[in-house]
Each structure stands twice: as structure tokens, then as C-alpha cells.
Scaffold this active site. Structure first.
Site, short mmCIF file in Angstrom:
data_model
loop_
_atom_site.label_atom_id
_atom_site.label_comp_id
_atom_site.label_asym_id
_atom_site.label_seq_id
_atom_site.Cartn_x
_atom_site.Cartn_y
_atom_site.Cartn_z
N HIS A 1 9.24 -3.51 3.35
CA HIS A 1 8.82 -3.72 1.96
C HIS A 1 10.04 -4.04 1.08
O HIS A 1 9.98 -4.92 0.22
CB HIS A 1 8.14 -2.46 1.40
CG HIS A 1 6.90 -2.05 2.12
ND1 HIS A 1 6.82 -0.91 2.88
CD2 HIS A 1 5.67 -2.62 2.19
CE1 HIS A 1 5.60 -0.78 3.38
NE2 HIS A 1 4.87 -1.80 2.97
N MET A 9 0.84 -1.20 0.00
CA MET A 9 0.00 0.00 0.00
C MET A 9 0.88 1.25 0.00
O MET A 9 0.41 2.34 0.36
CB MET A 9 -0.95 -0.03 1.19
CG MET A 9 -1.93 -1.20 1.10
SD MET A 9 -3.47 -0.91 1.95
CE MET A 9 -2.89 -0.72 3.62
#
Ligand code: AMP
Length: 280
Positions: A37, A30
Site C-alpha cells: 500500500h 481496505m
């Protein structure tokens, strides 16, 4: 690194890469990217020939509309970060592209969606399943990479792939933490300096709990964790549960042969933080 917003363009590129015999690794996010990430992207790079990262704040998984509005959006910065990795393509669709019409699908994950996050964030996992199933249908990756940070989500995604008979391998990736132990999260940016400092208490308590396991009953340990966290004036425990790692049933006894994961959600000011730890 390519940046693509449209599905047709994305699929033409993927078709070409597949024709050349490349395997596709997919990392859904997101945005508001951090090293957690990036570690997923690195694992994807090691295990696939062509890496696609999606950046999409999915409205259907936010049960709390304030959380959706306040969710950090930092696309320019995210693209700069990804450009330094081996990511080949970023897919950042608009909401209308992902949801040309209302998604009315209702998934059923039984027990898996009834406990913990499912109990405290009604509809959350249905929204996750909606968006991830769409991404899987669009990208058709060979492998998809998910963080252990969102442990229950990982279990549900594995169930989703099974339910839909998708030939996609789900690869779990370890939790990346800040130096003081706080699990990296896009939501950490929203903490004040004081809250941020005190939030490290969550993981410290989980580590202490792991050391204390077997010296008291599971029930007593669960109480101890909640009480210890709540003694910190910046933190309020929403739940702490120790579950098996497949069916997510609560563990009652340390002698259970099942793998045990202690999962916690804590409110820190306006920000809701989750974390977990594996018990021996
Ligand atoms: P999000 O952007 O928060 O939806 O997360 C996208 C992916 O990154 C999910 O698979 C998360 O589990 C994973 N992730 C988020 N934070 C971390 C972290 N601290 N360590 C490892 N993976 C993470």
C-alpha cells in the site's frame, strides 16, 4: 495529514485544493496497511499534488461473510504508518456513510468477471465496482493507483472507468513482496508461522513456471504448477490460469502474440492468497 470521515467535509477540502490548481491522486485501500500500500502512496505522491488514501473495508465485495468478519482492522496503526508518508488526507468513512441505502446496481463486465476470481468469488467484482465507483464519484481524482497484485481487479477498474466515461487515469503499480517472495497482503497476518513459511512456495513455483514456459505446452505447465503447489501440505491450488492481459481469455499457445499473465489463487489454511506473474 488530515483524517476525515464525512463526505461533505472531504469534498470541501478537495474543492479548495482543486481551486489552488492541485491534481488529486487517490489510493483506495481496505486498511491493514503494508509496504505494498505504501508503495502506491509513494507513486501517487510522485504523480499528483494532493494524495488521498481511503481506508474502508467494503462489505459488498465479500462473498464469504467469515472473511469479512476476520478481515484485519488496524486503523490506529494504519494512520501512524501513513503519517510517515506524503499522504495528505485519509478518508475513512463508516459503512452507513458509503451505503446510506442498499446498493442494488449490477455492473456487467462480461468475460472479465466470469473467470478466475470472478468464478470463485461470485459477486466480488460487482461489490468492488460499487464501492470504487462511489469513491470515484465522491473524490473525483485525476489519477487512481491500483496494485498489479490484484491483476483482475485492475483490468476491471479500467473497464469501469471506460463504461462510466470517467476522466480518471488508472495507474498500475508493481507487486511488492516479502524477502522470501510472498506477495504482501493484509491477509498474510492471519497465517500461522508455519503457514507463512510455506506460503513462499507459491511465488517460488510461479518463478520456476516462468523458466519452464516454452519447454512444455501451456496446458502441461498449468498442471505442473497446480501439482507442485499441492505437493506442499499447507497449500491447495484453487486455480492457476494463464490469460491475456486485456480480455482475460485463457492463453492456449506460447506463440500467441498477446501479453500473458499467470494468475493463481491458493488456499493456505483458512486464508486465501492470490498472486500472479508475467510470462514472456
Ligand atoms: P486492499 O487493501 O487489499 O484492497 O488493496 C488496496 C490496493 O493495494 C489495491 O490496489 C491492491 O492491488 C494494492 N496492493 C495490495 N497488496 C499489494 C502488494 N503486495 N503490492 C502492490 N500493491 C498491492
Amino acid at each position: 495529514m488530515l483524517v476525515v470521515k464525512e463526505i461533505t467535509e472531504l469534498q470541501a477540502i478537495i474543492d479548495q485544493e482543486k481551486k489552488e490548481g492541485k491534481t488529486i491522486g487517490f489510493v483506495p485501500t481496505m486498511g491493514a496497511l503494508h509496504n505494498g500500500h505504501i508503495s502506491l502512496v509513494e507513486t501517487a505522491t510522485q504523480q499528483s499534488n494532493y494524495v488521498i488514501v481511503s481506508i474502508f473495508v467494503n462489505p459488498t465485495q465479500f462473498n464469504d461473510k467469515k472473511d469479512l468478519i476476520n478481515y484485519p482492522r488496524t486503523l490506529e496503526r494504519d494512520l501512524k504508518l501513513l503519517d510517515k508518508t506524503s499522504c495528505n488526507l485519509v478518508f475513512s468513512p463508516d459503512t452507513d456513510t458509503m451505503y446510506p441505502e442498499e446498493d442494488k446496481r449490477q455492473f456487467n463486465f462480461g468475460q472479465l468477471e466470469k473467470v478466475m476470481e470472478g468464478q470463485f468469488r461470485p459477486g466480488h467484482f460487482n461489490g468492488v465496482a460499487q464501492v470504487v465507483s462511489k469513491f470515484f464519484e465522491i473524490v473525483k481524482p485525476d489519477k487512481a493507483f491500483f496494485g498489479f497484485k490484484d491483476f483482475q481487479q485492475l483490468v476491471i477498474i479500467k473497464a469501469l472507468v471506460k463504461q462510466l466515461n470517467l476522466p480518471i487515469e488508472i495507474v498500475p503499480c508493481p507487486i511488492v513482496r516479502e524477502n522470501d517472495g510472498l506477495a504482501m497482503s493484509s491477509r498474510n497476518q492471519r497465517l500461522t508461522e508455519e503457514q507463512r513459511h510455506n506460503a513462499s512456495h507459491i511465488y517460488k513455483t510461479l518463478c520456476e513456471a516462468r523458466n519452464k514456459a516454452h519447454t512444455m505446452s501451456v496446458k502441461e505447465l498449468k498442471q505442473w504448477v497446480a501439482e507442485t503447489i499441492n505437493q506442499n501440505e499447507f497449500l491447495e491450488t484453487e486455480y492457476f490460469e494463464i490469460s491475456d492481459d486485456e480480455q482475460l481469455n485463457p492463453i492456449k499457445d506460447w506463440n500467441s502474440p498477446l501479453n500473458k499473465v499467470g494468475c493463481i489463487a491458493v488456499q493456505c489454511g483458512e486464508v486465501r492468497l492470490i498472486d500472479n506473474i508475467v510470462f514472456e
